[in-house]
Design an enzyme around this catalytic site. Structure first.
Site, mmCIF file in Angstrom:
data_model
loop_
_atom_site.group_PDB
_atom_site.id
_atom_site.type_symbol
_atom_site.label_atom_id
_atom_site.label_comp_id
_atom_site.label_asym_id
_atom_site.label_seq_id
_atom_site.Cartn_x
_atom_site.Cartn_y
_atom_site.Cartn_z
ATOM 1 N N GLY A 35 32.614 52.976 -2.644
ATOM 2 C CA GLY A 35 32.236 51.622 -2.277
ATOM 3 C C GLY A 35 33.129 51.059 -1.189
ATOM 4 O O GLY A 35 33.553 49.908 -1.274
ATOM 5 N N HIS A 36 33.417 51.882 -0.180
ATOM 6 C CA HIS A 36 34.258 51.451 0.929
ATOM 7 C C HIS A 36 34.079 52.383 2.126
ATOM 8 O O HIS A 36 33.435 53.415 2.020
ATOM 9 C CB HIS A 36 35.738 51.407 0.511
ATOM 10 N N ALA A 37 34.676 51.980 3.234
ATOM 11 C CA ALA A 37 34.744 52.811 4.440
ATOM 12 C C ALA A 37 36.203 52.829 4.892
ATOM 13 O O ALA A 37 37.028 52.058 4.383
ATOM 14 C CB ALA A 37 33.859 52.234 5.544
#
Length: 143
Positions: A56-58
């Protein structure tokens, strides 16, 4: 290739070397050989409860190679325009993820272990944890 230009098609699954033996297999990995970057950090996820997701991130600058050391899971890659799901279930295959790609980790099988080889030590400032901010950054860089 920069953050703005990265896309899901540049995130690829590669077969890793495997030395087979009647006593078991081994997969040796070396920075800048089988792994296209210097390895600065290694970590793994395990005991993920059924139905839960991770990621749930970059990342702004971090390159990663993700391996299903045990079991299976899906990696949903998102470049802000296109989403692609990659299923990993063999320890001699790795998914290379470039900076600028949002990732969600889902569908963990019981007993799965997700191994990550990373190009940088942990820096909180490298993470983009808000999807709207990620999209805004991608749009900003493409103008």
């Amino acid at each position: 290739m920069s953050f703005k230009e990265s896309n899901v098609y540049e995130c690829s699954v590669s077969e890793l070397p495997q030395i087979s033996n009647r006593a078991g297999n081994i997969t040796p990995l070396t920075s800048n050989e089988e792994i296209p970057f210097d390895i600065k950090r290694v970590y793994y996820l395990y005991d993920v409860p059924g139905g839960e997701s991770r990621g749930g991130h970059a990342h702004r600058d971090l390159h990663q190679l993700i391996v299903a050391a045990s079991g299976s899971f899906d990696v949903v890659l998102d470049d802000g325009r296109i989403k692609k799901t990659v299923s990993l279930n063999r320890p001699n295959y790795g998914l290379y993820i470039k900076p600028g790609i949002w990732r969600d980790l889902t569908n963990f099988s019981s007993g799965s272990v997700l191994l990550v080889l990373a190009s940088l030590p942990y820096f909180e400032s490298d993470y983009i944890r808000d999807y709207r901010e990620f999209i805004d950054l991608k749009l900003k860089y493409t103008r």
